[in-house]
Design an enzyme around this catalytic site. Structure first.
Site, PDB file in Angstrom:
ATOM      1  N   ASP A   1      -2.450  -1.408  10.669  1.00 53.77           N
ATOM      2  CA  ASP A   1      -2.656  -1.383   9.213  1.00 53.77           C
ATOM      3  C   ASP A   1      -3.354  -2.636   8.704  1.00 53.77           C
ATOM      4  O   ASP A   1      -3.717  -2.698   7.527  1.00 53.77           O
ATOM      5  CB  ASP A   1      -1.296  -1.310   8.488  1.00 53.77           C
ATOM      6  CG  ASP A   1      -0.809   0.120   8.309  1.00 53.77           C
ATOM      7  OD1 ASP A   1      -1.589   1.046   8.582  1.00 53.77           O
ATOM      8  OD2 ASP A   1       0.346   0.285   7.894  1.00 53.77           O
TER       9      ASP A   1
ATOM     10  N   LYS B   1       0.851  -1.215   0.000  1.00 51.30           N
ATOM     11  CA  LYS B   1       0.000   0.000   0.000  1.00 51.30           C
ATOM     12  C   LYS B   1       0.873   1.245   0.000  1.00 51.30           C
ATOM     13  O   LYS B   1       2.040   1.199   0.398  1.00 51.30           O
ATOM     14  CB  LYS B   1      -0.919   0.040   1.230  1.00 51.30           C
ATOM     15  CG  LYS B   1      -0.233   0.037   2.613  1.00 51.30           C
ATOM     16  CD  LYS B   1       0.241   1.389   3.109  1.00 51.30           C
ATOM     17  CE  LYS B   1       0.921   1.337   4.462  1.00 51.30           C
ATOM     18  NZ  LYS B   1       1.780   2.510   4.721  1.00 51.30           N
TER      19      LYS B   1
END
Ligand code: C5P
Length: 295
Positions: A133, A8
């Site tokens: 996350d 990401k």
């Protein structure tokens, strides 16, 4: 089961302030990209975790998180069948690209396909136990996160961009905790940029460098002075450099794939570990393939 574990970047990463529980309050828009580890889960005689590929700097931590994901999953699904988990690493460890978190979420998604399904909320809850996350990687695509990272608002896919990543790793232990600790009051933001970009994505409007922000920018360049050289090389491609997460990977955004590839190959000639990737929509990122027992 073969599961993709994409990296990401953060389009925005706004740290609002320190919380009572020691974490920081965030507003961030995250995006999966086409640099992926592969996680293969197979029934086995005993529980085994193995890593191959780009394993440099992958201390106990990566393996521990994958093992922890398996343990959490045994609770969620109320099963404890032994499996082997093989992770082919392509995402550098401790680079700011979320590789370890994504591997852990991929284990939860893969075991959900094997043993589930349970609903997404339950998976996200389990993911939050593993790290801030990890819940994002249950959903992938374009997502706004709040809280310490576990409150998700799923957004329409961001209009596709091509990115040049200047890959780097931070060798120091507890990198993320250290980067959060290095933040000073002037680095705290109010979440307005994330809200503004969320509105753009909701209305499917284009976006560019001016819409991006990262609270770690000052601390990143202060703590890692050598980053400035890579930033200047990206400027040489005519592009702004943005920190991926808390760094040290930097990225630049392009509308055209050819321009991104030209920039990445130019950077490689100058000794930077640069690659060009594109943004990855959730439907692409969440692919889970059943494989033959010997596959
Ligand atoms: O949640 P995770 O284990 O990934 O976080 C690693 C470290 O990063 C935490 O121990 C904390 O120091 C810091 N952190 C934070 N605020 C967040 C997320 C992480 O301070 N929202």
């Amino acid at each position: 089961m073969r599961v993709l574990a994409p990296a990401k970047i953060n389009w925005t990463l706004e740290v609002l302030g320190r919380r009572e529980d020691g974490y920081h309050e965030l507003r961030s828009i995250l995006q999966t990209i086409g640099l992926c580890d592969t996680v293969t889960i197979k029934p086995a005689g005993e529980v085994k975790v193995a890593f191959s590929g780009r394993v440099e700097g992958l201390d106990g931590l990566g393996g521990n998180l994958v093992q922890a994901a398996y343990r959490v999953a045994t609770g969620v699904f109320n099963r404890a069948d032994a499996v082997s988990i093989e992770v082919i690493k392509r995402i550098p460890a401790a680079g700011g690209l979320g590789g370890g978190s994504s591997d852990a979420a991929a284990v939860l998604r893969g075991l959900n396909a094997l043993w589930g399904p349970v609903d997404r909320w339950r998976l996200r809850e389990a993911a939050a136990e593993l790290g801030s996350d990890v819940p994002f990687f249950i959903e992938c695509g374009t997502v706004m996160v709040a809280g310490r990272g576990e409150e998700l608002t799923i957004l329409p896919e961001a209009p596709r961009k091509h990115l040049v990543l200047a890959l780097a790793r931070d060798e120091t232990p507890a990198k993320t905790a250290r980067m959060f600790a290095a933040l000073q009051p002037q680095d705290f933001l109010d979440g307005a940029q994330s809200l503004a970009l969320m509105l753009r994505f909701n209305h499917r409007l284009e976006y560019d460098d001016g819409h991006l922000c990262n609270s770690f920018e000052r601390a990143g360049y202060t703590q890692l002075p050598h980053l400035a050289k890579t930033r200047d090389l990206l400027h040489g491609c005519g592009k702004e450099a943005h920190l991926a997460g808390a760094g040290p990977t930097l990225f630049a955004i392009f509308d055209e794939e050819g321009d991104a590839e030209t920039c990445a190959s130019g950077l490689r000639v100058q000794g930077v570990d640069a690659i060009s990737v594109r943004t990855l929509a959730s439907i692409e990122a969440l692919r889970v393939e059943a494989i033959q027992a010997d596959g």
